[in-house]
Write a protein that holds these residues in place. Sequence first.
Motif, PDB file in Angstrom:
ATOM      1  N   LYS A 140      34.124 -38.787  93.297  1.00 56.54           N
ATOM      2  CA  LYS A 140      34.628 -39.570  94.418  1.00 56.54           C
ATOM      3  C   LYS A 140      35.610 -40.622  93.902  1.00 56.54           C
ATOM      4  CE  LYS A 140      30.407 -39.006  97.152  1.00 56.54           C
ATOM      5  NZ  LYS A 140      29.309 -39.689  97.891  1.00 56.54           N
ATOM      6  N   ASP A 151      28.299 -39.528  90.233  1.00 54.38           N
ATOM      7  CA  ASP A 151      28.328 -40.420  91.389  1.00 54.38           C
ATOM      8  C   ASP A 151      26.889 -40.590  91.845  1.00 54.38           C
ATOM      9  OD1 ASP A 151      31.159 -40.480  91.438  1.00 54.38           O
ATOM     10  OD2 ASP A 151      31.219 -38.629  92.607  1.00 54.38           O
ATOM     11  N   TYR A 204      28.961 -45.377  89.311  1.00 52.26           N
ATOM     12  CA  TYR A 204      29.913 -44.288  89.115  1.00 52.26           C
ATOM     13  C   TYR A 204      30.284 -44.203  87.636  1.00 52.26           C
ATOM     14  CZ  TYR A 204      30.234 -44.806  94.162  1.00 52.26           C
ATOM     15  OH  TYR A 204      29.916 -44.895  95.498  1.00 52.26           O
TER      16      TYR A 204
END
Length: 202
Positions: free
Chosen positions: A4, A19, A157
């Motif tokens: 993402k 993620d 992340y």
Amino acid sequence: MSPKTFKGVPTQKFGGFHDTESRILFKQELIPLKFEILRERFFSINKWKEYSGEAFAAFKLYDFNGHPVDREPQKGDFIRIDIPGPGEPEAKGYDWVEITDICFYQDSFSESISMTCRPSRNPENKKSRHVAHFYSSASSSTFMISRNPAHLKAAVYGRNERPNFNANFFNVIRNLATAAGGMAGAAKIQWKQLTDSFLDLD
């Protein structure tokens, strides 16, 4: 599956990534208050293990000069990580990251705070520039919290995750094994434990 993309999260170029996200719904009128509690937890790095349980890694915040501090983190600070299992021998069994960026975003609809960390030297050892971490210095972990009118989110992340080969033979073996486990999903399990604990606000 592609990584993402968010403001404040480094671009994925090579290596592993993950993620890891947790969300919780609240009534709209409770969101601002709950986000303030979440913000306090997010910036209380020294308490992350307390929130996440005994099986989780221990995190300790240090300033630019390598002195332990108990305050909100700042860009240029370091975080000492005590991961369960064998650690970085040169860094006395710890892994280290530097906080390279802290970003705040807000509009009329939403708000987010992110903190990006990269593997770093041990700030307590002024004579060494060696990266004291199982990932290379190009890797990053971005911790993020956010709110919108419906829910709160906590996330980690990971980007550009590669083993740290800039070490002696035994450290390279350790880094390979730990990094391989992390990229295979072990790290994501730990980070999910953290993001879930951030949102345990009752």
